[in-house]
Design a protein around this motif. Structure first.
Motif, PDB file in Angstrom:
ATOM      1  N   ALA A   1       0.977  -1.423  -0.333  1.00  0.00           N
ATOM      2  CA  ALA A   1       0.155   0.326  -0.364  1.00  0.00           C
ATOM      3  C   ALA A   1       0.394   0.907  -0.078  1.00  0.00           C
ATOM      4  CB  ALA A   1      -1.238   0.367   1.105  1.00  0.00           C
ATOM      5  N   ASP A   2       1.686   0.717   0.860  1.00  0.00           N
ATOM      6  CA  ASP A   2       3.032   2.218   1.011  1.00  0.00           C
ATOM      7  C   ASP A   2       3.590   2.338  -0.667  1.00  0.00           C
ATOM      8  OD1 ASP A   2       2.249   2.777   3.499  1.00  0.00           O
ATOM      9  OD2 ASP A   2       4.176   1.964   4.534  1.00  0.00           O
TER      10      ASP A   2
ATOM     11  N   ARG B   1       1.458   6.485  -7.476  1.00  0.00           N
ATOM     12  CA  ARG B   1       0.482   7.455  -7.480  1.00  0.00           C
ATOM     13  C   ARG B   1       0.988   8.906  -6.883  1.00  0.00           C
ATOM     14  NH1 ARG B   1      -2.802   3.999  -4.881  1.00  0.00           N
ATOM     15  NH2 ARG B   1      -3.290   5.067  -2.849  1.00  0.00           N
ATOM     16  N   GLU B   2       2.441   9.194  -5.947  1.00  0.00           N
ATOM     17  CA  GLU B   2       2.291  10.860  -5.404  1.00  0.00           C
ATOM     18  C   GLU B   2       3.475  10.956  -6.766  1.00  0.00           C
ATOM     19  OE1 GLU B   2       2.649  13.788  -3.034  1.00  0.00           O
ATOM     20  OE2 GLU B   2       0.587  12.233  -3.715  1.00  0.00           O
TER      21      GLU B   2
ATOM     22  N   GLU C   1       2.420   1.869  -3.059  1.00  0.00           N
ATOM     23  CA  GLU C   1       1.639   2.402  -4.956  1.00  0.00           C
ATOM     24  C   GLU C   1       0.804   3.470  -4.020  1.00  0.00           C
ATOM     25  OE1 GLU C   1      -2.337   0.152  -4.304  1.00  0.00           O
ATOM     26  OE2 GLU C   1      -0.948  -2.047  -4.329  1.00  0.00           O
ATOM     27  N   ALA C   2       1.134   3.898  -2.971  1.00  0.00           N
ATOM     28  CA  ALA C   2       1.004   5.614  -2.057  1.00  0.00           C
ATOM     29  C   ALA C   2       2.015   6.248  -2.858  1.00  0.00           C
ATOM     30  CB  ALA C   2       0.492   5.652  -1.190  1.00  0.00           C
ATOM     31  N   ARG C   3       3.291   6.005  -3.102  1.00  0.00           N
ATOM     32  CA  ARG C   3       4.176   6.470  -3.389  1.00  0.00           C
ATOM     33  C   ARG C   3       4.455   6.515  -4.787  1.00  0.00           C
ATOM     34  NH1 ARG C   3      10.447   7.194  -2.619  1.00  0.00           N
ATOM     35  NH2 ARG C   3      10.952   6.304  -3.789  1.00  0.00           N
TER      36      ARG C   3
END
Length: 119
Positions: free
Chosen positions: A18-19, A25-26, A21-23
């Protein structure tokens, strides 16, 4: 105990994904912001039909979003040197570019992106 250990490791792996994926996306968000800023600074050369043209740019950035001197390079040419040069100039005119703060900036120290004019 072994089952609890396995469950904990699975949760950590899930959180790591999840981290990640967030990275991702950012990073994609900042690359998009940079692309829009360069687009806004790009001036179409006179008598140039830019439809379908694109080039791949590589640029080295400082943590404040400024471009390292003489670091803008065409990695994959559009085949039109006038267009390519106009994109290089647009990158310099766009500074400072929006870059993420903190550790995420490391992904932007050397950035490669594709420029396509929005015709």
């Amino acid at each position: 105990a072994a089952e609890a250990d396995a469950r904990k490791k699975a949760e950590q792996a899930s959180q790591g994904a999840a981290d990640g994926e967030a990275r991702s996306r950012e990073i994609a968000r900042f690359v998009s912001l940079i692309g829009r800023q360069v687009q806004g600074s790009w001036t179409r050369p006179l008598k140039l039909e830019s439809k379908g043209l694109k080039c791949t740019i590589q640029v080295r950035l400082k943590p404040d979003g400024r471009v390292v001197a003489n670091s803008v390079k065409i990695i994959e040419s559009s085949g039109n040197p006038v267009f390519d040069r106009s994109v290089e100039q647009a990158v310099y005119r766009s500074e400072p570019l929006p870059v993420p703060p903190g550790p995420l900036f490391e992904s932007f120290r050397e950035l490669t992106f594709v420029f396509r004019p929005s015709d």
